[in-house]
Design a protein around this motif. Sequence first.
Motif, PDB file in Angstrom:
ATOM      1  N   ASN A 169     -62.354  32.979 -40.061  1.00 54.96           N
ATOM      2  CA  ASN A 169     -62.929  34.247 -39.700  1.00 54.96           C
ATOM      3  C   ASN A 169     -63.010  36.001 -40.537  1.00 54.96           C
ATOM      4  OD1 ASN A 169     -63.984  32.989 -37.212  1.00 54.96           O
ATOM      5  ND2 ASN A 169     -61.132  32.582 -36.352  1.00 54.96           N
ATOM      6  N   VAL A 170     -61.700  35.733 -40.869  1.00 54.16           N
ATOM      7  CA  VAL A 170     -61.864  36.712 -42.288  1.00 54.16           C
ATOM      8  C   VAL A 170     -62.712  37.032 -43.295  1.00 54.16           C
ATOM      9  CG1 VAL A 170     -60.458  38.135 -43.747  1.00 54.16           C
ATOM     10  CG2 VAL A 170     -58.962  37.164 -41.927  1.00 54.16           C
ATOM     11  N   TYR A 171     -63.129  36.690 -43.373  1.00 51.66           N
ATOM     12  CA  TYR A 171     -64.526  36.297 -43.967  1.00 51.66           C
ATOM     13  C   TYR A 171     -65.452  36.838 -44.005  1.00 51.66           C
ATOM     14  CZ  TYR A 171     -68.497  34.563 -48.054  1.00 51.66           C
ATOM     15  OH  TYR A 171     -69.182  33.869 -48.771  1.00 51.66           O
ATOM     16  N   LYS A 172     -66.302  36.510 -42.371  1.00 52.15           N
ATOM     17  CA  LYS A 172     -67.405  36.614 -41.326  1.00 52.15           C
ATOM     18  C   LYS A 172     -67.039  38.107 -40.937  1.00 52.15           C
ATOM     19  CE  LYS A 172     -67.682  32.088 -39.108  1.00 52.15           C
ATOM     20  NZ  LYS A 172     -67.212  31.720 -38.015  1.00 52.15           N
ATOM     21  N   VAL A 173     -65.589  38.419 -40.941  1.00 51.84           N
ATOM     22  CA  VAL A 173     -65.699  39.977 -40.988  1.00 51.84           C
ATOM     23  C   VAL A 173     -65.735  40.739 -42.428  1.00 51.84           C
ATOM     24  CG1 VAL A 173     -63.895  41.511 -39.313  1.00 51.84           C
ATOM     25  CG2 VAL A 173     -64.048  39.813 -39.194  1.00 51.84           C
ATOM     26  N   MET A 174     -65.471  40.690 -43.293  1.00 52.99           N
ATOM     27  CA  MET A 174     -65.399  41.232 -44.091  1.00 52.99           C
ATOM     28  C   MET A 174     -67.148  41.267 -44.297  1.00 52.99           C
ATOM     29  SD  MET A 174     -62.300  42.483 -45.479  1.00 52.99           S
ATOM     30  CE  MET A 174     -60.800  41.808 -44.989  1.00 52.99           C
ATOM     31  N   SER A 175     -67.830  40.404 -44.615  1.00 59.32           N
ATOM     32  CA  SER A 175     -69.258  40.542 -44.851  1.00 59.32           C
ATOM     33  C   SER A 175     -69.862  41.066 -43.832  1.00 59.32           C
ATOM     34  CB  SER A 175     -69.709  38.946 -44.254  1.00 59.32           C
ATOM     35  OG  SER A 175     -69.059  37.852 -45.201  1.00 59.32           O
ATOM     36  N   ILE A 207     -71.976  44.291 -44.612  1.00 61.96           N
ATOM     37  CA  ILE A 207     -73.455  44.897 -44.987  1.00 61.96           C
ATOM     38  C   ILE A 207     -73.680  46.382 -43.788  1.00 61.96           C
ATOM     39  CG2 ILE A 207     -75.270  43.463 -43.406  1.00 61.96           C
ATOM     40  CD1 ILE A 207     -74.273  41.057 -44.310  1.00 61.96           C
ATOM     41  N   ALA A 208     -72.426  46.269 -43.107  1.00 63.71           N
ATOM     42  CA  ALA A 208     -72.474  47.224 -42.550  1.00 63.71           C
ATOM     43  C   ALA A 208     -73.220  48.980 -43.143  1.00 63.71           C
ATOM     44  CB  ALA A 208     -71.812  47.390 -40.809  1.00 63.71           C
ATOM     45  N   GLY A 235     -76.165  53.101 -48.361  1.00 59.85           N
ATOM     46  CA  GLY A 235     -76.694  52.765 -49.370  1.00 59.85           C
ATOM     47  C   GLY A 235     -76.328  51.649 -50.793  1.00 59.85           C
ATOM     48  N   GLU A 236     -76.820  51.121 -52.124  1.00 57.21           N
ATOM     49  CA  GLU A 236     -76.650  49.963 -52.246  1.00 57.21           C
ATOM     50  C   GLU A 236     -74.658  50.720 -53.501  1.00 57.21           C
ATOM     51  OE1 GLU A 236     -78.430  47.907 -54.832  1.00 57.21           O
ATOM     52  OE2 GLU A 236     -80.064  47.432 -53.614  1.00 57.21           O
ATOM     53  N   ARG A 240     -78.089  35.882 -44.916  1.00 51.16           N
ATOM     54  CA  ARG A 240     -78.531  36.773 -44.029  1.00 51.16           C
ATOM     55  C   ARG A 240     -78.155  38.057 -44.573  1.00 51.16           C
ATOM     56  NH1 ARG A 240     -74.198  36.146 -40.286  1.00 51.16           N
ATOM     57  NH2 ARG A 240     -72.860  38.114 -41.388  1.00 51.16           N
ATOM     58  N   CYS A 241     -77.670  37.952 -45.266  1.00 54.66           N
ATOM     59  CA  CYS A 241     -76.966  39.559 -46.443  1.00 54.66           C
ATOM     60  C   CYS A 241     -78.069  39.930 -47.537  1.00 54.66           C
ATOM     61  CB  CYS A 241     -76.268  39.306 -48.022  1.00 54.66           C
ATOM     62  SG  CYS A 241     -75.956  40.419 -48.745  1.00 54.66           S
ATOM     63  N   ASN A 242     -79.473  40.916 -46.788  1.00 53.33           N
ATOM     64  CA  ASN A 242     -80.190  41.471 -47.522  1.00 53.33           C
ATOM     65  C   ASN A 242     -80.271  42.041 -48.974  1.00 53.33           C
ATOM     66  OD1 ASN A 242     -81.336  40.763 -45.712  1.00 53.33           O
ATOM     67  ND2 ASN A 242     -81.015  42.338 -44.487  1.00 53.33           N
ATOM     68  N   VAL A 243     -79.060  42.426 -49.627  1.00 59.28           N
ATOM     69  CA  VAL A 243     -78.778  43.424 -51.150  1.00 59.28           C
ATOM     70  C   VAL A 243     -77.948  42.589 -51.627  1.00 59.28           C
ATOM     71  CG1 VAL A 243     -77.757  45.249 -51.602  1.00 59.28           C
ATOM     72  CG2 VAL A 243     -78.177  44.859 -49.440  1.00 59.28           C
ATOM     73  N   PRO A 244     -78.597  41.655 -52.895  1.00 59.88           N
ATOM     74  CA  PRO A 244     -78.421  40.787 -54.240  1.00 59.88           C
ATOM     75  C   PRO A 244     -77.063  40.970 -54.444  1.00 59.88           C
ATOM     76  CG  PRO A 244     -81.028  41.714 -54.934  1.00 59.88           C
ATOM     77  CD  PRO A 244     -80.074  42.573 -53.174  1.00 59.88           C
ATOM     78  N   GLU A 245     -77.401  42.695 -54.338  1.00 56.92           N
ATOM     79  CA  GLU A 245     -75.361  42.791 -55.331  1.00 56.92           C
ATOM     80  C   GLU A 245     -74.634  42.454 -55.057  1.00 56.92           C
ATOM     81  OE1 GLU A 245     -78.377  44.553 -54.918  1.00 56.92           O
ATOM     82  OE2 GLU A 245     -79.127  45.467 -56.970  1.00 56.92           O
ATOM     83  N   ALA A 246     -74.678  42.329 -53.091  1.00 56.66           N
ATOM     84  CA  ALA A 246     -73.604  42.156 -52.126  1.00 56.66           C
ATOM     85  C   ALA A 246     -73.818  40.723 -52.053  1.00 56.66           C
ATOM     86  CB  ALA A 246     -73.732  42.686 -50.776  1.00 56.66           C
ATOM     87  N   ARG A 247     -74.470  39.952 -52.153  1.00 59.70           N
ATOM     88  CA  ARG A 247     -74.374  38.438 -51.800  1.00 59.70           C
ATOM     89  C   ARG A 247     -73.396  37.441 -53.298  1.00 59.70           C
ATOM     90  NH1 ARG A 247     -80.662  37.286 -52.822  1.00 59.70           N
ATOM     91  NH2 ARG A 247     -80.668  37.843 -50.219  1.00 59.70           N
ATOM     92  N   GLU A 248     -72.202  36.444 -52.566  1.00 58.46           N
ATOM     93  CA  GLU A 248     -71.063  36.412 -54.123  1.00 58.46           C
ATOM     94  C   GLU A 248     -71.160  35.127 -54.945  1.00 58.46           C
ATOM     95  OE1 GLU A 248     -68.441  37.463 -54.235  1.00 58.46           O
ATOM     96  OE2 GLU A 248     -68.653  39.182 -52.818  1.00 58.46           O
TER      97      GLU A 248
END
Length: 537
Positions: free
Chosen positions: A185-191, A195-196, A202-203, A256-264
């Motif tokens: 759940n913490v993982y989801k909230v951090m994501s 993203i927000a 911006g990036e 769901r993550c639209n920013v490639p840099e933010a994908r783990e």
Amino acid sequence: DNKAVIASNIMYIVGQYPRFLRAHWRFLKTVVNKLFEFMHENHEGVQDMACDTFIKIAIKCRRQFVQIQVGEVMPFIDELLSSINTIICDLQPQQVQTFYEAVGHMIAASVDQRQQEQLIEKYMQLPNQVWDDIINQASNNVDVLKDHEAVKQLGSILKTNVRACKALGHPYMLQLGRIYLDMLNVYKVMSENIIAAITHNGEQVTKQPLIKSMRVVKKETLKLIGCWVDRSSDPAMVLENFIPPMLEAVLADYHRCNVPEAREPEVLLVMGTVVNKLKTHMTPTVPKIFDAVFECTLEMINKDFEVFPEHRTNFFTLLQAVNQHCFSAFLEIPPQQFKLVLDSIIWAFKHTMRNVADTGLNILFQLLKNVSNHGSAAQSFYQTYYTDILQHMFSVVTDTSHTAGLTMHASILAYMFSLVETETIKVPLGPANESNVTYIQGYVANLLKTAFNHLTDNQIKITVQGLFNLDQDIPAFKDHLRDFLVQIREFTGEDDSDLYLEEREATLKAAQEEKRKNDMSVPGILNPHEIAEDMQD
């Protein structure tokens, strides 16, 4: 200064003689208690030395700490855990993590399951209190998980858990079960928070300390899951209880993550670990994993050979795991997605990063072997892709930046030619009135003639004939292939010494092993810690 240096030297020497420590409990106990004293010493480097020596001794003498020794009323581990708070109060977070790993090795040595469970509960009490406190606050107000201090604490606790898991192995399940769903759940909230933040600012926001700390929490969560799955010993239980909630939380977020840099990149590594561990049990889940991570990752890495190196390496590690253990899943995915899989493998073995190129070659070789076991699917595969793969293989064989993979190139090409020669490939690869052997010989000759027009027809004919004649003898096939490469380079005036690199490396390695063997035969030449201890377990 002198005191600190002398203390470090003494502890270094003591740590070199684990057999002596195991045989003399009073001395071992004195050493460990002295290390605990050094953990409060603020002189530079002393605390690091104390933690490093402690983990070294804990690994080598782990059983001594969980047994009741002569003259003692309880095992030393019980004394240690009852005063753990005061022992680690002056240590930095990374030193605490080393300390926890050391104690984990001790607890892992316990053979009494009930004792071990009690010890694990006591051992994780301190990090669990802080964890529970933050989770309870977050359940009342989720914005607590945007507070930098709280996020940093969560990251630190997860790092401690990773080290504990590394040491404990499967029994760590007791602790993981306690925090698992909250952790996801913490993982989801951090994501969502990351993203927000990127959407609004911006990036460049990914470089801010708070966002970096949030990413640490995500990364350590994935690392913890991967570490435990890798060390678990009950695949059915892992598959039933731990994998579904993890896939739901992790895959949806990655996709769901639209920013490639933010994908783990750790997501791909964990998926690879899970497939490697659970093997064929994961086959029904592979299409779901591919839908979430495949195309979006491929878009990140297929523009050039440099960007996203971690995603790149981990992506091919996942592909290798699926190919090895869940190959039938490849036959279930749509043809256009399979074409993408094959393109990515070809892209991998043409790669300039050697580890990626080696992985690509291994995947291709395994894929060709796997395909041959699936009758009708195999023939369709050969008809569609065989000549393409052959063309790409020759392009890397003759590329001077890929010389290091010569043995693997030879193995794959020999296998491909033997498929034609033994008539494993039954469908016509060329015109229907021509045998596959004749067609492929002509195809390869034409490839080589087009690429190297300075070679005579006779040279090409001998080269192609040799490739078919020697396809059952890999060393001879490799030598033949190398002779052909030397011919090419002689014309262009390039150095051909790198073609013999593997042989030279093998000779050096053999000489090194011989030297070590000689050193081991003379007592006292090797340090005690360099010698494997047969008697330890």
